[in-house]
Motif scaffolding. Structure first.
Motif, PDB file in Angstrom:
ATOM      1  N   UNK A  39       0.832  -1.205   0.000  1.00  0.00           N
ATOM      2  CA  UNK A  39       0.000   0.000   0.000  1.00  0.00           C
ATOM      3  C   UNK A  39       0.863   1.250   0.000  1.00  0.00           C
ATOM      4  N   UNK A  40       1.916   1.212   0.835  1.00  0.00           N
ATOM      5  CA  UNK A  40       2.794   2.386   0.932  1.00  0.00           C
ATOM      6  C   UNK A  40       3.689   2.485  -0.307  1.00  0.00           C
ATOM      7  N   UNK A  41       4.167   1.329  -0.781  1.00  0.00           N
ATOM      8  CA  UNK A  41       5.134   1.321  -1.882  1.00  0.00           C
ATOM      9  C   UNK A  41       4.490   1.680  -3.220  1.00  0.00           C
ATOM     10  N   UNK A  42       3.173   1.563  -3.280  1.00  0.00           N
ATOM     11  CA  UNK A  42       2.452   1.757  -4.533  1.00  0.00           C
ATOM     12  C   UNK A  42       2.774   3.093  -5.210  1.00  0.00           C
ATOM     13  N   UNK A  43       2.649   4.162  -4.463  1.00  0.00           N
ATOM     14  CA  UNK A  43       2.877   5.503  -5.022  1.00  0.00           C
ATOM     15  C   UNK A  43       4.303   5.689  -5.507  1.00  0.00           C
ATOM     16  N   UNK A  44       5.294   5.469  -4.627  1.00  0.00           N
ATOM     17  CA  UNK A  44       6.687   5.623  -5.067  1.00  0.00           C
ATOM     18  C   UNK A  44       7.009   4.751  -6.284  1.00  0.00           C
TER      19      UNK A  44
ATOM     20  N   UNK B 145      12.511   2.123  -8.176  1.00  0.00           N
ATOM     21  CA  UNK B 145      12.705   0.686  -8.362  1.00  0.00           C
ATOM     22  C   UNK B 145      13.623   0.071  -7.302  1.00  0.00           C
ATOM     23  N   UNK B 146      14.414   0.911  -6.676  1.00  0.00           N
ATOM     24  CA  UNK B 146      15.392   0.449  -5.694  1.00  0.00           C
ATOM     25  C   UNK B 146      14.696  -0.126  -4.443  1.00  0.00           C
ATOM     26  N   UNK B 147      14.863  -1.447  -4.218  1.00  0.00           N
ATOM     27  CA  UNK B 147      14.131  -2.127  -3.134  1.00  0.00           C
ATOM     28  C   UNK B 147      14.439  -1.553  -1.757  1.00  0.00           C
ATOM     29  N   UNK B 148      15.730  -1.310  -1.506  1.00  0.00           N
ATOM     30  CA  UNK B 148      16.055  -0.816  -0.161  1.00  0.00           C
ATOM     31  C   UNK B 148      15.531   0.614   0.025  1.00  0.00           C
TER      32      UNK B 148
ATOM     33  N   UNK C 134      12.879   1.793   2.850  1.00  0.00           N
ATOM     34  CA  UNK C 134      13.147   2.976   3.671  1.00  0.00           C
ATOM     35  C   UNK C 134      11.925   3.917   3.666  1.00  0.00           C
ATOM     36  N   UNK C 135      11.333   4.093   2.473  1.00  0.00           N
ATOM     37  CA  UNK C 135      10.145   4.954   2.357  1.00  0.00           C
ATOM     38  C   UNK C 135       8.993   4.368   3.173  1.00  0.00           C
ATOM     39  N   UNK C 136       8.815   3.032   3.097  1.00  0.00           N
ATOM     40  CA  UNK C 136       7.735   2.368   3.840  1.00  0.00           C
ATOM     41  C   UNK C 136       7.902   2.628   5.332  1.00  0.00           C
TER      42      UNK C 136
END
Lengths: 233, 254
Positions: free
Chosen positions: B107-112, B118-121, B125-127
């Motif tokens: 849910x959080x990662x959707x926007x970014x 694309x960078x997983x880490x 961090x954003x999540x």
């Protein structure tokens, strides 16, 4: 608020409770006026019985003032009032305090009457001074009843006359003491009465300030409506 | 301190040709890093106004909008404005929590991700940062893979706030964000809103007058499409200038 064009039941209840709170303030106002006028009459007529009644009446006043505070807090807790309602409740709490203090001052005057063991001739300025304070009290109560800011502001200027009477009382007593030094002790007691009335006038002025803020929402300072005294210049 | 983040000039809106105006010539400024609340009875135009601030009304057919809405001096209704980018800068949280049917993390990662991250880490961090800002991290850190719909209503709403701030908006619009929440969850969201204003500019529509009094720096009162009055909340709730505001907030309407 439920629908537009209709006041909800909750608010009708709140309005009724506010009204009944105001009627308690008026009741307190009339008890205060009674205490003050009885105290002044008792002093100028050396009526010790009446002075004792003023002392006895104090408890009822304290109780009523406390009740006004309690009810105001209950209304704040239950209705989270804002705007006029909030200002009105603040005014009620503060007016109850000032009215109760004025009654305490009336009790002080009554005590002087009971203590006084000498006969001092009636002073020209003392009774009118008391009457002036009572007139201020009545003016502020009717300003409250009619929600009339300009009437409340009249009270401020009326306090100037109280100061003049106080000066008059001091001058009269000075004369008495010069003529009859034996009356010094008694005269000192009367001086405290003048002081007490002057303070009662200040409390009535506070009442008028609370009333102005409640009605108009801006703080007024009594001093802005008073005459400028030479020593303040 | 008193930077105007959004400036609205003579904004009028009608939902269809010939229909009465839902907003009538509204002008006001929204101060940066503060909470501005819009209050007023149902149908007064406060939600319509809020939705104009990130062009949510564009979805409405036949809508007619006149006037200017500026974000940092840029007219957001200008034809060359990229609406998706605008909505990234001016995010929105709705009345009912609306988590996507994904995991909490997604849910959080959707926007970014949508914006090309694309960078997983970096995404992790954003999540974490978004959930911390939304005051939800401690409650969900061990269950980020669980479905967002398994959260309580209050948690879901904070998740939606976390989702909104994940794309680092400048302005957060909230349309009655606590109306579906219980008092405890409401208190947490209110606390959060006051925290958020350090980093964001918040505009909130609320039916709850006490809520506006508790959390807003500036309060604006709308009535029948008109902005009647706006000013510091302390002033509006103690000594409002307009009789109509006074009547509304003391519940003596009509």
């Amino acid at each position: 608020m439920t629908e537009r064009g209709r006041t909800s039941t909750v608010n009708r209840f709140k309005d009724k409770e506010m009204e009944s709170l105001f009627s308690k303030i008026f009741e307190l106002g009339s008890l205060t006026e009674r205490a003050l006028s009885d105290a002044i009459w008792a002093l100028s007529h050396q009526d010790k019985n009446l002075a004792r009644q003023v002392l006895d009446g104090d408890d009822a006043v304290d109780e009523l003032a406390l009740e006004i505070n309690t009810v105001s807090f209950q209304l704040i807790a239950r209705y989270q009032p804002v705007a006029f309602d909030l200002r009105a409740l603040e005014a009620c709490i503060r007016m109850a305090l000032d009215l109760e203090r004025i009654t305490d001052l009336a009790v002080n005057i009554a005590r002087v009457t009971l203590d006084l063991d000498v006969r001092i001739k009636p002073l020209k300025n003392l009774e009118p001074m008391g009457m002036r304070v009572i007139a201020m009290l009545n003016t502020s109560m009717s300003a409250l009843l009619r929600r009339d800011v300009s009437a409340a502001k009249e009270v401020f200027a009326m306090d100037d006359a109280v100061d003049d009477y106080e000066d008059g009382v001091f001058a009269e007593l000075m004369e008495i003491v010069m003529e009859t030094p034996a009356l010094t002790n008694g005269s000192n007691k009367i001086i405290t009465v003048a002081r007490v009335l002057e303070r009662a006038g200040d409390h009535v002025t506070n009442l008028a300030e609370h009333i102005c803020y409640m009605i108009a929402g801006n703080r007024v300072r009594a001093a802005d409506f008073r005459r400028v005294r030479t020593e303040d210049k | 301190m008193d930077d105007v983040k959004m400036k609205i000039e003579s904004l009028s809106l009608s939902y269809s040709r010939g229909a009465p105006l839902a907003l009538k010539d509204v002008s006001m400024g929204i101060t940066a890093n503060s909470v501005t609340a819009f209050i007023g009875p149902s149908g007064c135009g406060k939600s319509t106004f809020l939705r104009c601030l990130n062009r949510m009304n564009d979805f409405v057919r036949d809508v007619y909008i006149k006037g200017m809405v500026m974000l940092d001096g840029m007219d957001i209704y200008s034809p060359d404005v990229d609406v998706t980018n605008l909505r990234r800068r001016v995010g929105m949280v709705f009345q009912r929590p609306n988590p996507f049917p994904f995991s909490i993390r997604d849910n959080i990662a959707y926007g970014p991700k949508l914006l090309g991250e694309r960078n997983r880490s970096k995404i992790e961090e954003i999540v974490e940062r978004s959930l911390i800002s939304a005051g939800l991290w401690e409650e969900v850190r061990d269950r980020l893979g669980e479905m967002a719909t398994s959260l309580s209503g209050g948690q879901q709403q904070r998740l939606c706030i976390a989702r909104a701030i994940a794309v680092e908006p400048e302005v957060l619009l909230m349309d009655e964000p606590t109306s579906a929440l219980d008092p405890i969850a409401t208190a947490r969201v209110e606390e959060l809103v006051r925290e958020l204003k350090k980093d964001y500019t918040v505009a909130i529509v609320t039916h709850n007058m006490q809520q506006a009094a508790r959390i807003s720096d500036t309060t604006a009162f709308f009535l029948m499409g008109e902005l009647v009055e706006y000013g510091p909340a302390d002033v509006i709730f103690t000594t409002p200038g307009d009789k109509r505001t006074e009547d509304y907030i003391t519940g003596r309407f009509g």
